[in-house]
Design an enzyme around this catalytic site. Structure first.
Site, short mmCIF file in Angstrom:
data_model
loop_
_atom_site.label_atom_id
_atom_site.label_comp_id
_atom_site.label_asym_id
_atom_site.label_seq_id
_atom_site.Cartn_x
_atom_site.Cartn_y
_atom_site.Cartn_z
N SER A 139 -20.47 -112.11 57.53
CA SER A 139 -20.81 -113.50 57.82
C SER A 139 -19.58 -114.15 58.74
O SER A 139 -18.33 -113.42 58.80
CB SER A 139 -21.09 -113.98 56.29
OG SER A 139 -20.88 -115.74 56.54
N TYR B 222 -17.63 -116.57 47.89
CA TYR B 222 -18.63 -116.04 48.84
C TYR B 222 -17.60 -115.57 49.92
O TYR B 222 -17.82 -114.44 50.57
CB TYR B 222 -19.34 -117.07 49.13
CG TYR B 222 -20.46 -116.55 50.34
CD1 TYR B 222 -21.42 -115.59 50.15
CD2 TYR B 222 -20.32 -116.96 51.77
CE1 TYR B 222 -22.16 -115.11 51.08
CE2 TYR B 222 -21.04 -116.49 52.76
CZ TYR B 222 -22.28 -115.47 52.65
OH TYR B 222 -22.68 -115.01 53.53
#
Length: 245
Positions: free
Chosen positions: A142, A155
């Site tokens: 990501s 995250y």
């Protein structure tokens, strides 16, 4: 795509989003795709759609947090096709929240799926790829693997870990096994639906106004796969043109 046709490509987290889009695209280009996810009914629907277009697909229920299930999944692909060319470690969750919300169960879930899930894919596939003398791991990270934002600390930590694991694997295997990290920016997916924290949910809703299609990420993944065996596309970041981060 001559370097896609006939390849056996295993995809985790394939029931929606990037996994689903990638399975469709690769099958359309002649790959044998083997898809796994927890939602078996979604896999069955996707498999039927791929087959209706003449594509080659097999599927199996998969929870990437279960190492034995991941091993069984890879063995399943190898038993049917006799080889595994690519393992796409795509499964991920993103229940964002401020640290002070103390959503410890959600932290643990992200660690289990986003980090352990990738490690389980590597553990299941690496001995096989070493034995057959070829293969490619593609790990989905990501833009959160490069920068941290409020509500996303855990995250992002998991995606930093995926980035580190991927680079370490690349340096260790060398030679016959390719290793690719694909880091999407904000992309249309169901990830935001796992956000239980109200603040995190509102911030993500605003963030997703410029989201791009998962097909954009699928095309980047296909680009990495279709390169000649001696070419390793090590890292790709794909983000919306309008993105500032």
């Amino acid at each position: 795509m001559s370097n896609i046709k006939g390849k056996v490509i295993v995809i985790t987290g394939a029931s929606s989003g990037i996994g689903e889009a990638t399975a469709r695209l690769l099958a359309q280009n002649g790959a044998n795709v083997v898809i796994g996810a927890r939602r078996t009914e979604r896999l069955a629907t996707l498999a039927a759609a791929i087959r209706s277009e003449g594509g080659s697909v097999e599927y199996q229920t998969l929870d990437v947090t279960n190492q034995k299930q991941v091993q069984t999944f890879i063995d399943f692909a190898h038993k049917i096709f006799g080889r595994v060319d690519v393992i796409l470690n795509n499964a991920g969750v993103m229940p964002l929240s401020p640290l002070e919300a103390l959503k410890i169960d959600e932290w643990n879930r992200m660690i289990d799926v986003n980090i352990r899930g990738v490690l389980h894919g590597i553990a299941a596939g690496l001995p096989l790829m070493k034995k057959q003398g070829f293969g490619q791991f593609i790990n989905i990270a990501s833009i959160g693997a490069y920068t941290v934002s409020p509500t996303a600390a855990v995250y992002c930590a998991t995606k930093f870990a995926v980035r580190a694991i991927t680079e370490g694997l690349r340096q260790e295997v060398g030679g016959d096994i390719r290793v690719t990290l694909v880091s999407p920016g904000v992309t249309e997916s169901e990830l935001a639906e796992s956000i239980s924290d109200e603040k995190g949910r509102e911030e993500m809703k605003e963030f997703r106004r410029i989201s791009i299609s998962p097909n954009a990420i699928a095309r980047a993944i296909m680009y990495a796969i279709e390169q000649p065996a001696e070419v390793d596309v090590s890292e790709i970041i794909v983000r919306p043109t309008a993105s500032l981060h």
